[in-house]
Design a protein around this motif. Structure first.
Motif, mmCIF file in Angstrom:
data_model
loop_
_atom_site.group_PDB
_atom_site.id
_atom_site.type_symbol
_atom_site.label_atom_id
_atom_site.label_comp_id
_atom_site.label_asym_id
_atom_site.label_seq_id
_atom_site.Cartn_x
_atom_site.Cartn_y
_atom_site.Cartn_z
ATOM 1 N N THR A 221 0.850 -1.182 0.000
ATOM 2 C CA THR A 221 0.000 0.000 0.000
ATOM 3 C C THR A 221 0.890 1.238 0.000
ATOM 4 N N ILE A 222 0.392 2.346 -0.523
ATOM 5 C CA ILE A 222 1.157 3.579 -0.609
ATOM 6 C C ILE A 222 0.410 4.682 0.140
ATOM 7 N N ILE A 223 1.148 5.439 0.933
ATOM 8 C CA ILE A 223 0.570 6.562 1.663
ATOM 9 C C ILE A 223 1.207 7.856 1.188
ATOM 10 N N ASP A 224 0.469 8.959 1.318
ATOM 11 C CA ASP A 224 0.953 10.256 0.842
ATOM 12 C C ASP A 224 1.264 11.215 1.977
ATOM 13 N N SER A 225 1.095 10.768 3.210
ATOM 14 C CA SER A 225 1.326 11.626 4.372
ATOM 15 C C SER A 225 1.693 10.757 5.564
ATOM 16 N N GLN A 226 2.493 11.306 6.460
ATOM 17 C CA GLN A 226 2.834 10.586 7.681
ATOM 18 C C GLN A 226 1.594 10.296 8.528
ATOM 19 N N TYR A 227 0.570 11.110 8.357
ATOM 20 C CA TYR A 227 -0.656 10.905 9.129
ATOM 21 C C TYR A 227 -1.435 9.670 8.668
ATOM 22 N N GLU A 228 -1.008 9.088 7.545
ATOM 23 C CA GLU A 228 -1.656 7.875 7.041
ATOM 24 C C GLU A 228 -0.961 6.606 7.528
ATOM 25 N N ILE A 229 0.118 6.731 8.294
ATOM 26 C CA ILE A 229 0.856 5.549 8.741
ATOM 27 C C ILE A 229 -0.019 4.629 9.583
ATOM 28 N N ILE A 230 -0.636 5.165 10.621
ATOM 29 C CA ILE A 230 -1.455 4.335 11.514
ATOM 30 C C ILE A 230 -2.667 3.766 10.787
ATOM 31 N N PRO A 231 -3.430 4.562 10.011
ATOM 32 C CA PRO A 231 -4.535 3.978 9.247
ATOM 33 C C PRO A 231 -4.095 2.867 8.297
ATOM 34 N N ALA A 232 -2.911 3.010 7.676
ATOM 35 C CA ALA A 232 -2.412 1.983 6.759
ATOM 36 C C ALA A 232 -2.122 0.682 7.498
ATOM 37 N N ILE A 233 -1.531 0.783 8.681
ATOM 38 C CA ILE A 233 -1.258 -0.413 9.491
ATOM 39 C C ILE A 233 -2.563 -1.070 9.907
ATOM 40 N N LYS A 234 -3.545 -0.266 10.263
ATOM 41 C CA LYS A 234 -4.857 -0.805 10.643
ATOM 42 C C LYS A 234 -5.516 -1.522 9.478
ATOM 43 N N ARG A 235 -5.343 -0.994 8.259
ATOM 44 C CA ARG A 235 -5.898 -1.667 7.076
ATOM 45 C C ARG A 235 -5.250 -3.029 6.878
ATOM 46 N N ILE A 236 -3.948 -3.069 7.057
ATOM 47 C CA ILE A 236 -3.245 -4.349 6.937
ATOM 48 C C ILE A 236 -3.784 -5.338 7.955
ATOM 49 N N GLU A 237 -3.983 -4.879 9.179
ATOM 50 C CA GLU A 237 -4.489 -5.771 10.230
ATOM 51 C C GLU A 237 -5.916 -6.219 9.938
ATOM 52 N N ARG A 238 -6.747 -5.320 9.432
ATOM 53 C CA ARG A 238 -8.123 -5.705 9.085
ATOM 54 C C ARG A 238 -8.145 -6.746 7.983
ATOM 55 N N ASP A 239 -7.272 -6.548 6.979
ATOM 56 C CA ASP A 239 -7.217 -7.511 5.881
ATOM 57 C C ASP A 239 -6.680 -8.857 6.350
ATOM 58 N N LEU A 240 -5.728 -8.835 7.274
ATOM 59 C CA LEU A 240 -5.235 -10.087 7.849
ATOM 60 C C LEU A 240 -6.352 -10.826 8.568
ATOM 61 N N LEU A 241 -7.149 -10.093 9.341
ATOM 62 C CA LEU A 241 -8.257 -10.697 10.074
ATOM 63 C C LEU A 241 -9.299 -11.245 9.110
ATOM 64 N N GLU A 242 -9.610 -10.474 8.081
ATOM 65 C CA GLU A 242 -10.584 -10.913 7.086
ATOM 66 C C GLU A 242 -10.105 -12.171 6.366
ATOM 67 N N ASN A 243 -8.852 -12.175 5.970
ATOM 68 C CA ASN A 243 -8.291 -13.361 5.298
ATOM 69 C C ASN A 243 -8.258 -14.556 6.214
ATOM 70 N N SER A 244 -7.989 -14.317 7.500
ATOM 71 C CA SER A 244 -7.981 -15.404 8.477
ATOM 72 C C SER A 244 -9.349 -16.035 8.610
ATOM 73 N N ARG A 245 -10.371 -15.192 8.640
ATOM 74 C CA ARG A 245 -11.748 -15.690 8.726
ATOM 75 C C ARG A 245 -12.140 -16.488 7.500
ATOM 76 N N LYS A 246 -11.789 -15.965 6.322
ATOM 77 C CA LYS A 246 -12.083 -16.679 5.089
ATOM 78 C C LYS A 246 -11.380 -18.024 5.045
ATOM 79 N N ASN A 247 -10.128 -18.021 5.494
ATOM 80 C CA ASN A 247 -9.343 -19.250 5.516
ATOM 81 C C ASN A 247 -9.972 -20.279 6.458
#
Length: 230
Positions: free
Chosen positions: A200-226
């Motif tokens: 994923t690509i971010i355009d501001s330092q303020y997007e760092i935490i939201p980007a990490i949260k997106r990764i974690e949400r996708d990990l959780l979603e993939n875990s559930r699907k799996n």
């Protein structure tokens, strides 16, 4: 941008590894000053001085432009003697503070350790990092993954539990080779064009935490699907 799939979904992010220049500190203005001098002094006209011009190792840039070792040393002196200030990116300290309460964190940079530690002390942010890695014998610099592997070893984290944040193509290559999740930051030295290999690509330092949260949400979603498939 969706996070690219990983084989092991039953993991949580435990470690965040940061690049330094272009992610924590805004050193681009100083780099532009020094290389602007070089372009003028050595009459370099066949290359544009813009963000995507930069490479992870300035010595490779000098070699590409046929800048002699003598002139490279002159540029190094200019960089360290320059009065152009280098600041922390606005808001980065609270971001590091918040992340450090949940994750183990490390810093990796193609810079000398002495410079790194001096800067970290200057900005009072050393306390946020459990490991600080710069140039050292036996460890290849980015774009090789060695520094990221060593950082994970020190943080006791596996690739599928780790996020690396960098701002240059070499960072992206290093992170992908280490098989960690990679966040590319276009507010640093490179644009989206050179960061396109990131998860994923971010355009501001303020997007760092939201980007990490997106990764974690996708990990959780993939875990559930799996789990549903099994």
């Amino acid at each position: 941008m969706r996070v690219k799939k990983r084989k092991n979904y039953n993991r949580k992010i435990k470690a965040i590894i940061f690049d330094f220049d272009g992610i924590i500190i805004d050193s681009l203005p100083k780099a532009l000053e020094v290389w602007g001098y070089a372009f003028k002094e050595f009459k370099i006209t066949h290359v544009k001085l813009e963000k995507d011009f930069f490479e992870s190792d300035y010595r490779d840039m000098a070699k590409r432009l046929d800048i002699s070792k003598h002139n490279l040393r002159k540029m190094e002196r200019l960089y360290y003697d320059s009065k152009t200030p280098i600041y922390l990116f606005k808001g980065i300290k609270p971001i590091l503070n918040k992340l450090s309460k949940k994750y183990k964190m490390a810093l990796v940079s193609n810079s000398p350790p002495v410079r790194l530690r001096r800067r970290l002390k200057q900005y009072n942010i050393s306390k946020y990092f459990k490991s600080i890695l710069g140039i050292r014998d036996g460890i290849r610099l980015k774009p090789y993954p060695d520094m990221i592997h060593l950082a994970m070893q020190k943080l006791k984290a596996k690739p599928e539990e780790t996020v690396f944040i960098g701002d240059m193509e070499g960072d992206i290559l290093a992170g992908k080779s280490a098989n960690v999740f990679v966040i590319g930051a276009s507010y640093g030295f490179h644009t989206h064009v050179k960061l396109k290999g990131a998860d994923t690509i971010i355009d501001s330092q303020y997007e760092i935490i939201p980007a990490i949260k997106r990764i974690e949400r996708d990990l959780l979603e993939n875990s559930r699907k799996n789990s549903d498939i099994n």
